[in-house]
Write a protein that holds these residues in place. Structure first.
Motif, mmCIF file in Angstrom:
data_model
loop_
_atom_site.group_PDB
_atom_site.id
_atom_site.type_symbol
_atom_site.label_atom_id
_atom_site.label_comp_id
_atom_site.label_asym_id
_atom_site.label_seq_id
_atom_site.Cartn_x
_atom_site.Cartn_y
_atom_site.Cartn_z
ATOM 1 N N MET A 64 0.824 -1.221 0.000
ATOM 2 C CA MET A 64 0.000 0.000 0.000
ATOM 3 C C MET A 64 0.852 1.263 0.000
ATOM 4 N N PHE A 65 1.963 1.262 0.728
ATOM 5 C CA PHE A 65 2.855 2.420 0.719
ATOM 6 C C PHE A 65 3.375 2.675 -0.696
ATOM 7 N N ALA A 66 3.809 1.618 -1.361
ATOM 8 C CA ALA A 66 4.322 1.758 -2.725
ATOM 9 C C ALA A 66 3.205 2.222 -3.667
ATOM 10 N N ARG A 67 2.048 1.621 -3.535
ATOM 11 C CA ARG A 67 0.917 1.992 -4.402
ATOM 12 C C ARG A 67 0.532 3.457 -4.180
ATOM 13 N N HIS A 68 0.540 3.901 -2.915
ATOM 14 C CA HIS A 68 0.206 5.291 -2.599
ATOM 15 C C HIS A 68 1.194 6.245 -3.281
ATOM 16 N N ALA A 69 2.443 5.821 -3.388
ATOM 17 C CA ALA A 69 3.469 6.634 -4.043
ATOM 18 C C ALA A 69 3.466 6.435 -5.561
ATOM 19 N N LYS A 70 2.456 5.714 -6.054
ATOM 20 C CA LYS A 70 2.303 5.440 -7.485
ATOM 21 C C LYS A 70 3.491 4.671 -8.049
ATOM 22 N N ARG A 71 3.972 3.699 -7.251
ATOM 23 C CA ARG A 71 5.066 2.821 -7.666
ATOM 24 C C ARG A 71 4.584 1.388 -7.611
ATOM 25 N N SER A 72 5.235 0.537 -8.387
ATOM 26 C CA SER A 72 4.915 -0.890 -8.327
ATOM 27 C C SER A 72 5.987 -1.657 -7.562
ATOM 28 N N THR A 73 7.024 -0.947 -7.118
ATOM 29 C CA THR A 73 8.129 -1.579 -6.399
ATOM 30 C C THR A 73 8.225 -1.024 -4.988
ATOM 31 N N VAL A 74 8.371 -1.913 -4.023
ATOM 32 C CA VAL A 74 8.587 -1.510 -2.636
ATOM 33 C C VAL A 74 10.042 -1.086 -2.490
ATOM 34 N N THR A 75 10.268 0.061 -1.875
ATOM 35 C CA THR A 75 11.625 0.578 -1.691
ATOM 36 C C THR A 75 12.021 0.554 -0.207
ATOM 37 N N THR A 76 13.280 0.870 0.038
ATOM 38 C CA THR A 76 13.737 0.935 1.425
ATOM 39 C C THR A 76 13.008 2.039 2.186
ATOM 40 N N GLU A 77 12.606 3.077 1.493
ATOM 41 C CA GLU A 77 11.848 4.144 2.161
ATOM 42 C C GLU A 77 10.510 3.616 2.679
ATOM 43 N N ASP A 78 9.885 2.707 1.953
ATOM 44 C CA ASP A 78 8.644 2.079 2.415
ATOM 45 C C ASP A 78 8.902 1.259 3.675
ATOM 46 N N VAL A 79 10.008 0.533 3.683
ATOM 47 C CA VAL A 79 10.354 -0.302 4.835
ATOM 48 C C VAL A 79 10.643 0.584 6.046
ATOM 49 N N LYS A 80 11.318 1.701 5.824
ATOM 50 C CA LYS A 80 11.581 2.639 6.929
ATOM 51 C C LYS A 80 10.271 3.210 7.480
ATOM 52 N N LEU A 81 9.355 3.499 6.597
ATOM 53 C CA LEU A 81 8.050 4.008 7.026
ATOM 54 C C LEU A 81 7.330 2.963 7.875
ATOM 55 N N LEU A 82 7.417 1.717 7.480
ATOM 56 C CA LEU A 82 6.801 0.629 8.233
ATOM 57 C C LEU A 82 7.425 0.498 9.631
ATOM 58 N N ALA A 83 8.733 0.727 9.724
ATOM 59 C CA ALA A 83 9.460 0.528 10.983
ATOM 60 C C ALA A 83 9.507 1.789 11.849
ATOM 61 N N ARG A 84 8.814 2.822 11.463
ATOM 62 C CA ARG A 84 8.953 4.119 12.119
ATOM 63 C C ARG A 84 8.603 4.117 13.607
ATOM 64 N N ARG A 85 7.794 3.184 14.075
ATOM 65 C CA ARG A 85 7.378 3.164 15.480
ATOM 66 C C ARG A 85 8.420 2.532 16.409
ATOM 67 N N SER A 86 9.393 1.870 15.825
ATOM 68 C CA SER A 86 10.459 1.258 16.622
ATOM 69 C C SER A 86 11.767 1.960 16.289
ATOM 70 N N ASN A 87 12.204 2.833 17.194
ATOM 71 C CA ASN A 87 13.413 3.622 16.923
ATOM 72 C C ASN A 87 14.627 2.747 16.660
ATOM 73 N N SER A 88 14.791 1.683 17.441
ATOM 74 C CA SER A 88 15.970 0.832 17.247
ATOM 75 C C SER A 88 15.899 0.098 15.909
ATOM 76 N N LEU A 89 14.725 -0.374 15.529
ATOM 77 C CA LEU A 89 14.574 -1.057 14.240
ATOM 78 C C LEU A 89 14.780 -0.083 13.091
ATOM 79 N N LEU A 90 14.218 1.105 13.203
ATOM 80 C CA LEU A 90 14.388 2.127 12.161
ATOM 81 C C LEU A 90 15.863 2.490 12.008
#
Length: 140
Positions: A64-90
């Motif tokens: 959904m993050f990739a689709r919202h950005a009008k992309r068909s590929t998931v990027t590292t920025e999407d993964v960072k957005l997913l991990a944003r609630r865990s400071n150590s994981l981010l």
């Protein structure tokens, strides 16, 4: 044809679930040894099921993050957005992403140098040295 695709998808999902269950069991066993506790089979199965479902949720969110950005590929920025609630994981993901970026840049540079050397071409430093040598020989 669709039934075969459905069966194949089901088999792949079952294999993936089994792999997650096995890995969860190994991790629980390691923790049990470290902490001196025991995990029942139902507990391991619950951990594995929760892990599998959370990974499914992560995959949907990343899509959904990739689709919202009008992309068909998931990027590292999407993964960072997913991990944003865990400071150590981010922080960890950001560090690994930067390491991969540097590694990829170094590999590209090595490829460039190899291809230019193989073609008999010179690097920019070698070209500058050659120009200086020819200027020196012209002055003599």
């Amino acid at each position: 044809m669709e039934a075969a695709d459905g069966e194949e998808r089901l088999l792949l999902t079952q294999r993936l679930r089994a792999a997650v269950h096995y890995t969860a069991g190994c991790l629980c066993r390691d923790v049990a040894e470290d902490k001196g506790v025991q995990f029942g089979k139902q507990s391991v199965a619950a951990v594995a099921e929760i892990t599998f479902r959370q990974c499914e949720n992560f995959a949907r969110d990343l899509e959904m993050f990739a689709r919202h950005a009008k992309r068909s590929t998931v990027t590292t920025e999407d993964v960072k957005l997913l991990a944003r609630r865990s400071n150590s994981l981010l922080k960890y993901i950001t560090q690994k992403s930067e390491e991969l970026t540097w590694s990829n840049m170094e590999q590209k540079e090595k490829k460039k140098k190899k291809s230019s050397a193989a073609k008999g071409g010179r690097t920019s430093g070698e070209q500058a040295a050659a120009v200086t040598e020819s200027e020196d020989s012209n002055m003599a």
